[in-house]
Design a protein around this motif. Structure first.
Motif, PDB file in Angstrom:
ATOM      1  N   PHE A 119       0.828  -1.205   0.000  1.00 51.24           N
ATOM      2  CA  PHE A 119       0.000   0.000   0.000  1.00 51.24           C
ATOM      3  C   PHE A 119       0.863   1.257   0.000  1.00 51.24           C
ATOM      4  O   PHE A 119       0.563   2.228  -0.683  1.00 51.24           O
ATOM      5  CB  PHE A 119      -0.925  -0.013   1.216  1.00 51.24           C
ATOM      6  CG  PHE A 119      -1.879  -1.173   1.211  1.00 51.24           C
ATOM      7  CD1 PHE A 119      -3.034  -1.141   0.448  1.00 51.24           C
ATOM      8  CD2 PHE A 119      -1.612  -2.307   1.961  1.00 51.24           C
ATOM      9  CE1 PHE A 119      -3.916  -2.214   0.428  1.00 51.24           C
ATOM     10  CE2 PHE A 119      -2.482  -3.389   1.957  1.00 51.24           C
ATOM     11  CZ  PHE A 119      -3.634  -3.338   1.185  1.00 51.24           C
ATOM     12  N   LEU A 129       3.805   1.680  -1.260  1.00 49.49           N
ATOM     13  CA  LEU A 129       4.490   1.879  -2.545  1.00 49.49           C
ATOM     14  C   LEU A 129       3.553   1.754  -3.742  1.00 49.49           C
ATOM     15  O   LEU A 129       3.996   1.777  -4.885  1.00 49.49           O
ATOM     16  CB  LEU A 129       5.623   0.847  -2.687  1.00 49.49           C
ATOM     17  CG  LEU A 129       6.693   0.855  -1.597  1.00 49.49           C
ATOM     18  CD1 LEU A 129       7.685  -0.281  -1.828  1.00 49.49           C
ATOM     19  CD2 LEU A 129       7.411   2.199  -1.568  1.00 49.49           C
ATOM     20  N   GLY A 130       2.261   1.619  -3.464  1.00 43.08           N
ATOM     21  CA  GLY A 130       1.299   1.348  -4.525  1.00 43.08           C
ATOM     22  C   GLY A 130       1.286   2.358  -5.655  1.00 43.08           C
ATOM     23  O   GLY A 130       1.026   2.004  -6.815  1.00 43.08           O
ATOM     24  N   ASP A 131       1.579   3.612  -5.350  1.00 45.26           N
ATOM     25  CA  ASP A 131       1.584   4.652  -6.385  1.00 45.26           C
ATOM     26  C   ASP A 131       2.867   4.655  -7.209  1.00 45.26           C
ATOM     27  O   ASP A 131       2.952   5.345  -8.225  1.00 45.26           O
ATOM     28  CB  ASP A 131       1.401   6.037  -5.747  1.00 45.26           C
ATOM     29  CG  ASP A 131       0.014   6.218  -5.149  1.00 45.26           C
ATOM     30  OD1 ASP A 131      -0.912   5.516  -5.610  1.00 45.26           O
ATOM     31  OD2 ASP A 131      -0.137   7.044  -4.226  1.00 45.26           O
ATOM     32  N   TYR A 132       3.855   3.880  -6.779  1.00 37.72           N
ATOM     33  CA  TYR A 132       5.153   3.916  -7.442  1.00 37.72           C
ATOM     34  C   TYR A 132       5.527   2.583  -8.100  1.00 37.72           C
ATOM     35  O   TYR A 132       6.157   2.565  -9.163  1.00 37.72           O
ATOM     36  CB  TYR A 132       6.243   4.296  -6.431  1.00 37.72           C
ATOM     37  CG  TYR A 132       5.935   5.566  -5.679  1.00 37.72           C
ATOM     38  CD1 TYR A 132       6.140   6.809  -6.257  1.00 37.72           C
ATOM     39  CD2 TYR A 132       5.420   5.520  -4.379  1.00 37.72           C
ATOM     40  CE1 TYR A 132       5.846   7.983  -5.564  1.00 37.72           C
ATOM     41  CE2 TYR A 132       5.133   6.686  -3.684  1.00 37.72           C
ATOM     42  CZ  TYR A 132       5.343   7.911  -4.288  1.00 37.72           C
ATOM     43  OH  TYR A 132       5.041   9.053  -3.608  1.00 37.72           O
ATOM     44  N   ASN A 167       4.152  -1.689  -8.596  1.00 43.96           N
ATOM     45  CA  ASN A 167       3.169  -2.747  -8.388  1.00 43.96           C
ATOM     46  C   ASN A 167       3.897  -3.998  -7.882  1.00 43.96           C
ATOM     47  O   ASN A 167       4.427  -4.775  -8.674  1.00 43.96           O
ATOM     48  CB  ASN A 167       2.434  -3.033  -9.701  1.00 43.96           C
ATOM     49  CG  ASN A 167       1.358  -4.085  -9.542  1.00 43.96           C
ATOM     50  OD1 ASN A 167       1.193  -4.672  -8.473  1.00 43.96           O
ATOM     51  ND2 ASN A 167       0.624  -4.342 -10.605  1.00 43.96           N
TER      52      ASN A 167
END
Length: 234
Positions: free
Chosen positions: A27, A29-32, A34
């Motif tokens: 969660f 690192l989810g924006d950076y 997968n």
């Protein structure tokens, strides 16, 4: 206040901590990045498959809800310490990862049979796609794209190891108001997984054959290593 990890055996404690850290990282690192794409395991011929996934997939859990990691870690917390104390930390470490890898191998073997049944080959590269129906191709693409993740295979190995070494210990099972001996309840779990794996109900995303693979390798390791039941648990 004493840490809830204070009385855990070392391997179990560190496995739980790593699983929790990885789950939080999904969660954070989810924006950076997968993490599911890189650390969960994919079919061996999938473009997303990487060799390290045979280990890392065991530390990944469904990001769509907490129940997946919660049940796995609770089982590891409940059954892991007594098995680690019996086997020793080094052997338990090997046991956990061998059963986890074995779980993935059986899962991929079954996937391979499904792919071969659909297109006459274990890989898309070995098939004549021009003579394959669209429905079959879509099913194969789904296998290639769907990751397997979670510690469940290794957990089933732990459950089987526990049941073999401590068959008469009584367990409290959800929805069953009386304690049930391990030698009765664990085989029921195995048969249920086999039934669900064969039936393949629509909408069931659980990797039942991975669970069975972990259970099988757990059984084989206890037998091959010649591990005996502790005298005080006969």
């Amino acid at each position: 206040m004493q840490s809830p990890f204070a009385n855990l055996t070392p391997v179990v404690k560190n496995l739980i901590i790593i699983n929790i850290i990885v789950y939080i990282a999904m969660f954070a690192l989810g924006d950076y990045v997968n993490l599911v794409k890189y650390l969960a395991a994919f079919y061996f011929n999938s473009p997303n498959f990487k060799p390290w996934q045979i280990i890392t997939y065991m530390f990944m859990h469904d990001p769509g809800g907490i129940s997946h990691i919660l049940f796995n870690m609770f089982a590891l917390f409940s059954f892991g310490p007594i098995l680690e104390s019996t086997l020793g930390s080094k052997r338990f470490f090997n046991f956990y990862f061998i059963t986890g890898i074995g779980a993935l191998l059986l899962h991929m073997f079954v996937q391979g049979l499904e792919v071969h049944n659909l297109i006459g080959s274990f890989t898309l590269g070995g098939a004549d796609v021009n003579n394959i129906s669209e429905a079959a191709l879509q099913s194969v693409y789904s296998i290639y794209r769907t990751p397997i993740l979670g510690a469940s295979g290794a957990i089933f190995g732990v459950l089987v190891g526990f049941g073999m070494l401590f068959p008469n210990l009584e367990l409290m099972i959800l929805f069953i108001p009386v304690p049930v001996k391990a030698k009765y309840i664990i085989p029921v779990y195995i048969v249920l997984e086999l039934f669900l794996g064969v039936k393949q109900y629509s909408g069931d995303s659980v990797a039942h054959f991975a669970h069975l693979g972990g259970a099988l390798f757990g059984f084989l390791l206890i037998k091959l290593w010649g591990v005996k039941r502790p005298n005080n648990y006969q």
